[in-house]
Design an enzyme around this catalytic site. Structure first.
Site, mmCIF file in Angstrom:
data_model
loop_
_atom_site.group_PDB
_atom_site.id
_atom_site.type_symbol
_atom_site.label_atom_id
_atom_site.label_comp_id
_atom_site.label_asym_id
_atom_site.label_seq_id
_atom_site.Cartn_x
_atom_site.Cartn_y
_atom_site.Cartn_z
ATOM 1 N N THR B 91 0.834 -1.204 0.000
ATOM 2 C CA THR B 91 0.000 0.000 0.000
ATOM 3 C C THR B 91 0.871 1.256 0.000
ATOM 4 O O THR B 91 0.550 2.244 -0.652
ATOM 5 C CB THR B 91 -0.934 -0.003 1.219
ATOM 6 O OG1 THR B 91 -1.645 -1.240 1.227
ATOM 7 C CG2 THR B 91 -1.933 1.136 1.152
ATOM 8 N N GLU B 292 2.568 -7.904 7.359
ATOM 9 C CA GLU B 292 3.305 -8.941 8.073
ATOM 10 C C GLU B 292 3.227 -8.770 9.586
ATOM 11 O O GLU B 292 3.262 -9.738 10.333
ATOM 12 C CB GLU B 292 4.780 -8.896 7.657
ATOM 13 C CG GLU B 292 5.029 -9.420 6.277
ATOM 14 C CD GLU B 292 6.477 -9.243 5.862
ATOM 15 O OE1 GLU B 292 7.113 -8.271 6.305
ATOM 16 O OE2 GLU B 292 6.961 -10.059 5.089
#
Lengths: 163, 350, 281
Positions: B91, B292
């Site tokens: 993003t 993550e």
């Protein structure tokens, strides 16, 4: 390979197809009949992504020889999707963001359909139990259980806040 | 008592992006004749919702409805360059690239609309609903679709833009060791409660409570999906998953899904979380990466909770029931040996 | 290599003729949950496959408390047609929903370890297996059926057609211990059928899955309990004997070391549960 022409009833339509001995129904549905929602997953019955209904019962279509499905009513995700929109379970999966990569989604929805057909008002534990053979790697399952709960409520006319 | 409860905490400072030999993601935007805009990327959506987030960003930057954005991430052979969807950079990097490309395309769109409306481009403003208006003259407007048609068929122009999100390579200062390897940093603290059965070694994760500081959210539903899914994944890594079970024989490698341990839907703990939006300086709209980081801190938080429950620090994952039982046995054996002068951390055992 | 033929006989005679003709070059499937994964993976290439799901062997018959289950009765069929809690428990814990819709009572007998979580319950009930070939029909005990690792007492031209269960006397308990919910495979599965007279164990059958190359009876543990009251000491000695006597498989889910510990733990728990059942009666 001694292919054989068999007649299968898929989503209410009877079709003829050449199948090989022990060719799984999954392969025929997806690769030969174009029902692309029936995913090719582990081919060992371990992931549930190829789940379809045979005479209304959820089965993993990778473990059913296509010839053994002759004479049954086969339903895939395409068969429960209305021409003009989505089935309530599909709507609920969308509204609750019950998918990320989407690979498990068709199988999940078929299992959920079968569950709600038998048990219109399942508890969370019953939902978790029903979908335990459908592996999801992304969502952490909670959104899926939420969606099936919401689908049950909307199908029972209790409305859904969509949250 | 065979069941013991414990609480564990982990906190994380998570980098967005990596210090590669320069870390670029490029984006291209062009209009179709229907007034739709195609955003071409090589960044892959693997379920995290990158295409949705990029469509939102492109729509906002172009000033057009999100329904008019088509995100095409088809092919890394033919698409614009992207280093990849990893390091929680999607993003952030692709978002910057899309804004950059949208700025260029929007300038062209305004020039085209200006010519049709006989106004200066700087006097125009898109309303986000598919129309472009002349400021101060509400009756003078053109639809984005008509502007696109005019560009293609009358003015002979392409409405397009090129963009890049780029972090140059940072070399290490040989004197100080200083470097600037990432683009921004997100943070989280995760607290878990576990119940350990000291007879079977089984660990049940009861709750996961977390606070994530992730900059501006582009799409809260996607963030929710990452956090819930990540908590489950973190638990799976902490307690279940391995392709290399520690038994001596190669035959014991899992050969099928059925032999690969994963928590099922009924093993999902209660997950509660809060998001703090503290904008980054570098991300689009102040975005930081969440991907993550959603899966990593639950792992040490669970291992620490196990230590709190049974007083033994486990140093390998997954913490299978066997790992717990063996650790308890080792602990018991060593505590039965004559005492040695040792500064033991925790001091949970008498 | 390819599979030459898929047969789907509709009568037992037809099926037994095919068995007699092709013997070991004919693989038998009923639900497909064991054979199909191996074929899909390319691990096995049977020359011919016979699917026996159309032989009308999905019946349940009861008379005088004795039950006979057809070999192709699915595990879902068990749940639909049988009220007995012990058998329902075992069927319920064998695979996930779709696998229970496909997997059969007969097929479960042939499951490689540590699968076979329905068979282990049958073993605790001292089930008998009906075996047929073209000119002969015989009954053998399930204990005899398991001849050794990957080996059964069934000849190449024979078919398992039914399972017969004696009336269930006394108390039963079934525990399947897994890492996560089904369809996760067993670490150990414990099935016990125990009869008491005035609190003293008269007969007990302890069957375990995850303790050997197939579901196994733990005779030594049984001998320890028979003639004793279910008290802590006897329970501990029996559980210890079972753990020591077991030869657990080692796989990606659990080591033999861990399975042995869990045999002891879960058998001890199962026996305690039976003791508590007696006390609350």
């Amino acid at each position: 390979m001694s292919g054989k022409i068999v007649e299968l009833t898929v989503n209410g339509r009877t079709v003829e197809e050449i199948v090989d001995p022990m060719e799984p129904l999954q392969s025929v549905l997806r690769n030969k009949l174009g029902n692309m929602a029936t995913k090719t997953g582990c081919k060992q019955g371990g992931c549930g992504s190829c789940t379809v209904l045979v005479d209304g019962e959820p089965i993993v279509s990778c473990l059913l020889p296509a010839e053994a499905a002759v004479g049954t009513e086969i339903t895939t995700l395409e068969g429960i999707t209305p021409d003009d929109g989505l089935a309530p379970v599909q709507e609920a999966f969308r509204d609750h963001f019950a998918m990320q990569c989407g690979y498990c989604t068709p199988g999940m929805i078929m299992t959920a359909e079968a569950l709600l057909e038998r048990n219109p008002d399942p508890s969370r534990a019953e939902i978790e139990d029903a979908i335990s053979g459908n592996v999801c790697r992304c969502t952490g399952y909670d959104p899926i259980v939420d969606a099936i709960e919401a689908a049950s409520e909307s199908m029972n006319g209790q409305g859904d806040d969509g949250a | 008592m065979s069941k013991r409860r414990g609480t564990g905490l982990a906190t994380v400072n998570y980098p967005t992006g990596m210090n590669l030999g320069g870390d670029p993601t490029q984006a291209l935007i062009h209009s179709t004749t229907t007034g739709n805009f195609v955003v071409t990327l090589s960044s892959t959506d693997l379920g995290q919702g990158l295409k949705t987030a990029m469509a939102q960003i492109a729509a906002d930057a172009m000033g057009v409805p999100v329904d008019n954005i088509i995100v095409d991430t088809g092919d890394t052979d033919t698409g614009p360059h992207c280093m990849g969807t990893f390091a929680s950079r999607g993003t952030h990097r692709a978002g910057n690239a899309v804004i950059d490309a949208a700025d260029e395309a929007r300038d062209v769109l305004m020039e085209v609309a200006a010519e049709e409306l006989e106004a200066a481009p700087s006097d125009l403003e898109p309303d986000g609903d598919g129309n472009i208006h002349v400021l101060g003259a509400p009756d003078r407007s053109i639809s984005v679709m008509d502007a696109a048609m005019a560009a293609h068929f009358e003015q002979g122009r392409t409405i397009s833009g090129r963009g890049i999100g780029f972090k140059p390579k940072s070399d290490v200062d040989p004197e100080t060791g200083e470097m600037d390897p990432d683009s921004t940093e997100a943070h989280a603290t995760v607290v878990t409660e576990v119940e350990v059965d000291t007879e079977t070694g089984e660990v049940d994760v009861l709750t996961v409570k977390a606070v994530y500081e992730i900059g501006q959210m582009v799409n809260p539903a996607l963030v929710d999906g990452q956090i819930i899914g990540g908590a489950w994944m973190g638990m799976a890594h902490a307690l279940y998953e391995t392709t290399d079970p520690y038994y001596p024989d190669i035959d014991h490698k899992p050969g099928s899904f059925g032999e690969y341990s994963l928590p099922g839907p009924s093993e999902v703990p209660d997950i509660e979380y809060e998001v703090l939006e503290i904008p980054s300086q570098t991300g689009p709209y102040g975005v930081k990466g969440i991907g993550e980081m959603s899966a990593t801190p639950p792992i040490p938080a669970i291992v620490n909770a196990i230590k709190d429950a049974i007083g033994v620090q486990i140093t390998e994952i997954p913490v299978t029931p066997e790992v717990v039982l063996r650790a308890l046995e080792d602990e018991k054996e060593s505590s039965e040996e004559p005492p040695v002068a040792e500064n033991r951390d925790g001091g949970d055992e008498p | 290599m390819t599979i030459e033929a898929y047969y789907r006989p509709e009568t037992l005679e037809e099926a037994l003729d095919l068995s007699a003709e092709y013997r070991s070059s004919l693989d038998i499937i009923s639900g497909g949950t064991i054979a199909m994964p191996a074929i899909n993976e390319g691990k096995t290439f049977p020359a011919r496959v016979m699917d026996i799901r159309d032989l009308d062997l999905d019946f349940v018959e009861s008379s005088n408390g004795e039950r006979t289950l057809g070999a192709t009765l699915t595990l879902t069929g068990v749940l639909e047609k049988i009220d007995e809690p012990f058998l329902r428990d075992a069927a319920r814990h064998t695979g996930g929903w779709s696998i229970r819709n496909m997997g059969t009572v007969g097929g479960n007998l042939f499951s490689p370890p540590p699968l076979g979580d329905f068979a282990v319950a049958l073993l605790a009930l001292d089930a008998e297996i009906e075996v047929q070939q073209r000119d002969e029909q015989r009954w053998i005990s399930l204990s005899e059926f398991y001849a050794g690792p990957k080996s059964t007492a069934i000849e190449a031209d024979e078919l398992v057609t039914a399972v017969r269960l004696p009336p269930i006397d006394g108390d039963t308990t079934y525990t399947k211990y897994t890492r996560s919910q089904e369809p996760a495979r067993a670490i150990v599965t414990v099935a016990v059928n125990l009869e008491r007279q005035d609190g003293v164990v008269e007969t007990v059958r302890i069957a375990l899955n995850g303790a050997g190359p197939h579901p196994v009876r733990m005779h030594e543990a049984e001998d320890i309990l028979e003639g004793e009251r279910l008290e802590r000491d006897a329970i501990e000695r029996a559980a210890e004997a079972a753990a020591e006597g077991a030869d657990p498989p080692e796989d990606a889910i659990a080591s033999a070391w861990y399975r042995r510990k869990m045999i002891r733990h879960h058998l001890s728990n199962a026996l305690c549960e039976l003791r508590n059942q007696e006390e609350t009666k």
